[in-house]
Design an enzyme around this catalytic site. Structure first.
Site, PDB file in Angstrom:
ATOM      1  N   ASN A 178       0.841  -1.198   0.000  1.00 53.59           N
ATOM      2  CA  ASN A 178       0.000   0.000   0.000  1.00 53.59           C
ATOM      3  C   ASN A 178       0.878   1.252   0.000  1.00 53.59           C
ATOM      4  OD1 ASN A 178      -2.681   1.490   0.559  1.00 53.59           O
ATOM      5  ND2 ASN A 178      -1.327   2.233   2.175  1.00 53.59           N
ATOM      6  N   GLU A 179       0.892   1.970  -1.112  1.00 57.67           N
ATOM      7  CA  GLU A 179       1.428   3.325  -1.266  1.00 57.67           C
ATOM      8  C   GLU A 179       2.936   3.449  -1.151  1.00 57.67           C
ATOM      9  OE1 GLU A 179      -2.562   5.895  -0.139  1.00 57.67           O
ATOM     10  OE2 GLU A 179      -0.838   6.048   1.211  1.00 57.67           O
ATOM     11  N   ASN A 180       3.684   2.347  -1.090  1.00 54.88           N
ATOM     12  CA  ASN A 180       5.121   2.471  -0.910  1.00 54.88           C
ATOM     13  C   ASN A 180       5.852   2.850  -2.191  1.00 54.88           C
ATOM     14  OD1 ASN A 180       4.708   1.822   1.745  1.00 54.88           O
ATOM     15  ND2 ASN A 180       5.241  -0.328   1.507  1.00 54.88           N
TER      16      ASN A 180
END
Length: 817
Positions: free
Chosen positions: A409-411
């Site tokens: 998630n979102e890295n």
């Protein structure tokens, strides 16, 4: 045959020299709560009072007898949270550093005292950070250095409650000769025939080495068996005429029992049973004139995914029972949701979660557990992550509801946009997991499902990770900085996160903040608002549409919930109208883990916000909507939100038909004045093919005058309604609300009443807050707009005796007079 003893009883938690009763599964916080040694950290500001728990060491203890003639005894922990040393009969039998794995220890011949000593998660994270060096993180806590539920360390919707404990079942297994170490069913469909390929591995004792073993598999009367002498075997069978498993709304969800048995010449040794479903799943990421697609295809059917994001349903995850999973997921299905994304800062959920999704037809998008942080790729983390991924891919792959593995998630986005790259200065940060290790594991173990490297992710570094034209997109600029009208500024290929905040239900607030005089900035309200400048964003979003209700908490509470529902609806209506360019929306978020102001549709006490009811409308198979802007193109509509924020260049009527049948309807369009009079009317005959969208320009004579504060447009068809107001609510000439109220008991149902509201004037976004009647009361209807002379019947369950005055005190609607 293998003997299994569940070790659930007789545990103690050692605390300051005392021995307290302990629940297994459970955690330190819930045991201390049960013993009356701490108060509920969800109430008021008590969260701060229990921060010490996460910085202490804790020991769980029980007595275990050994009573078996089998060759081997294994102690199996399905989940230890997190850094633990296991001592049995005075011998250290193992150590653990990962909450998300199953651990198995050989304890043959041992009996007596079993101790599980948990070190502080902070100490373990500090130890790893000293080995790997610092990495960037969105939050000031060390979640990326320990394989533990990241949101235990707090999030922008969650408390900081750093747990420890035996959080999943523990058992003692006695076995001889051989056992089934892993079973991987690869389930596919070809030309109407279900195909099952079972790949299994076994573990043998010294006596079992070299023995001929026989494995048998059965599904729906079909079977296969194989004899083998090594540690691996493959069995294949066909199920002719297998019924297909479909997402909800597309067909039924037939499930088949799959059984595997292992035996030798002396008899049965081990068995394994799961339910499977026959279906195919693909992810179409083809390039086209709009960019790079992201469309789920199940059984050859292309889907617009109607999704929500899922977080752990309780900060203390052991309190989430199978019944609670089913309740929450049934609430999702009731809102016409067909996809649930399990977010990467939580856990791989219990099998009961996926069982419920299998039965309800809810597609599952499963994140690997990485969120909003740069993760070191060195040891000791790399080996743990490899084992964790393998463990959970094998555990979850039998479930037909599971359709997508997602790396993080979102890295990937964070590396590019959140100033990580210069801070890292070449250090590892997780890219090797998302683009290397994890796709290799999925390809090796579960090639029947697609994998995507992250969310958001454009498919390659050739495009910005969060480019709306390529792959998945997270739309957070709107909530953070803009009016929700800006959702209509573009058409992403797949919106994997977007959302808007609102406070929880009034009864939830009263329980969580007892005795507090509620105000947006009262101490408890601020403590239960974890987002950066959360109240500032709530108020700015509100002020774009309404005068801020200074000193009137009830009105503020109602209007912030109105804006949340409108904002999410604005995005979904726009993006659904652009199918198939946009192929899905996943709202942040379905649920909460405690009572908090957040983006959730269901609050921390399980009460439905108005957003939940609005999701039911905008995610229905058939949707009618009015969108600012003219024509039928797939680009930006521009120019306002269709709900009080501007006129745009004309209006578009979108008729969205996601059902399997043609929708032939007549849409009645009425240009109305605020007092109820009709200025102009017309009827448009529309035919929408199955799984299609028809976009038509609204004739000029029906478009409300943007300079007038007294005109709006209503579109009605087959019981559905869409509305367009050309100016913000604060500028619209709403009449003073006038209506009659009736309270009608439901015959034979003592705790149910029908509330009947009859409108004499325009009633905009009328809402009955039934929980004001009592904590158990709930209404079946959310926001509803009535024109003069119209009536709504609202069923209330769990309701004590109420009067008309009680009902009027619980009714709210937009009133800017």
């Amino acid at each position: 045959m293998k003997d299994v003893t569940q070790l659930t009883d007789g545990w103690s938690l050692l605390h300051d020299g005392e021995s307290l009763p302990a629940a297994v599964p459970g955690c330190v916080h819930t045991d201390l709560l049960a013993a009356g040694l701490i108060e509920d950290p969800y109430i008021g500001e008590r969260e701060k009072e229990v921060a010490w728990i996460g910085r202490r060491d804790w020991t769980y203890r029980t007595e275990v007898a050994h009573d078996s003639a089998h060759e081997r005894a294994d102690l199996v922990f399905e989940g230890l949270d997190t850094a633990a040393t296991v001592t049995f009969a005075g011998r250290t039998v193992g150590t653990t550093r990962n909450m998300h794995r199953t651990h198995r220890f050989d304890v043959t011949g041992l009996a007596g005292e079993l101790d599980v000593r948990f070190g502080s998660a902070y100490d373990e994270a500090d130890r790893v950070r000293a080995l790997t060096g610092d990495r960037p993180n969105v939050y000031p806590e060390p979640s990326q250095y320990i394989r533990k539920m990241a949101c235990n360390f707090g999030w922008d919707w969650g408390p900081t409650l750093v747990t420890a404990g035996i959080w999943r079942p523990v058992r003692l297994e006695h076995w001889s000769t051989a056992r089934l170490a892993s079973v991987r069913p690869l389930v596919t469909v070809e030309d109407g025939t279900g195909r099952v390929e079972v790949r299994l591995t076994v573990e043998r004792t010294a006596r079992g080495a070299g023995r001929t073993l026989t494995a048998a598999v059965s599904v729906d009367g079909a079977g296969a068996e194989v004899s083998f002498e090594g540690d691996e075997a493959v069995l294949r069978l066909d199920v002719p005429g297998a019924r297909l498993w479909w997402p909800r709304g597309y067909g039924e969800q037939p499930l088949y029992d799959l059984g595997v048995t292992l035996r030798d010449a002396d008899g049965p040794l081990d068995s394994w049973h799961r339910r499977i479903g026959f279906r195919t799943v693909e992810l179409d990421r083809s390039a086209d004139e709009h960019g790079t697609g992201f469309t789920l295809v199940v059984n050859g059917e292309r889907l617009f995914a109607r999704g929500v994001n899922w977080i752990p349903d309780d900060a203390f995850v052991t309190r989430v029972t199978p019944e609670r999973y089913r309740t929450r997921l049934a609430q999702a299905a009731d809102a016409n949701i067909d996809l649930v994304r399990i977010w990467g800062g939580g856990i791989y959920e219990d099998d009961a979660f996926y069982d419920a999704c299998d039965e309800l037809g809810l597609l599952v998008w499963q994140d690997f557990l990485f969120a909003c942080s740069a993760y070191p790729e060195e040891q000791p983390l790399r080996g743990e992550i490899d084992a964790e991924a393998r463990d959970n891919v094998v555990r979850l792959m039998p479930h037909p509801s599971l359709v997508l593995w997602n790396g993080n998630n979102e890295n990937l986005w964070g590396f590019r946009d959140w100033d990580w790259e210069p801070a890292l200065a070449g250090d590892s940060w997780g890219e090797g997991y998302y683009l290397g290790l994890l796709p290799r594991i999925v390809a090796e173990l579960d090639p029947t499902r697609p994998y995507t490297a992250g969310s958001p992710w454009s498919g390659s570094w050739d495009h910005h990770p969060n480019d709306p034209a390529h792959g998945t997109h997270h739309s957070w600029e709107v909530w953070n900085r803009q009016d929700y009208a800006e959702y209509r500024a573009d058409v992403p290929r797949f919106v994997a996160e977007f959302g808007w905040q609102a406070p929880p239900a009034m009864a939830t607030l009263r329980r969580a903040l007892p005795g507090e005089t509620l105000a947006p900035d009262s101490p408890g309200m601020l403590h239960h608002q974890k987002a950066e400048d959360g109240n500032g964003k709530l108020n700015r979003g509100l002020a774009r549409h309404f005068p801020l209700p200074e000193g009137d908490f009830d009105r503020w509470h109602h209007l912030t919930q109105v804006v949340q529902a409108r904002a999410v609806a604005a995005g979904i209506e726009h993006w659904r109208s652009h199918w198939p360019v946009c192929a899905g929306t996943v709202v942040w978020q379905l649920n909460d883990c405690w009572p908090v102001s957040s983006w959730a549709a269901i609050d921390g006490d399980g009460r439905l916000k108005p957003l939940h009811h609005e999701l039911r409308r905008v995610y229905a198979d058939r949707l009618l909507t009015l969108l600012p802007g003219s024509g039928s193109g797939s680009g930006s509509d521009g120019g306002g939100d269709g709900d009080g924020s501007g006129t745009g260049a004309g209006l578009t009527l979108a008729v969205v038909n996601q059902s399997a049948t043609e929708w032939r309807t007549s849409v009645a369009l009425r240009r109305l004045e605020s007092g109820g009079g009709t200025l102009h009317r017309a009827v448009l005959d529309v035919t929408a093919a199955p799984r299609s969208v028809v976009r038509l320009p609204v004739p000029d004579g029906l478009v409300p005058d943007g300079a007038s504060a007294k005109e709006f447009l209503a579109a009605d068809a087959d019981g559905l309604r869409a509305l367009h107001f050309p100016v913000p609510d604060k500028d619209f000439a709403y009449p003073r609300p006038s209506y009659d109220v009736g309270v009608e008991p439901v015959p034979g149902q003592g705790d149910r009443v029908d509330v009947v509201v009859s409108a004499h004037t325009l009633l905009r976004d009328l809402l009955l807050q039934a929980d004001r009647f009592g904590p158990s009361a709930a209404a079946d209807t959310g926001l509803v707009t009535l024109l003069p002379g119209e009536q709504v019947r609202i069923r209330v369950t769990g309701c004590p005796p109420v009067t008309e005055a009680d009902v009027r005190a619980a009714l709210f609607c937009v009133d800017t007079a």
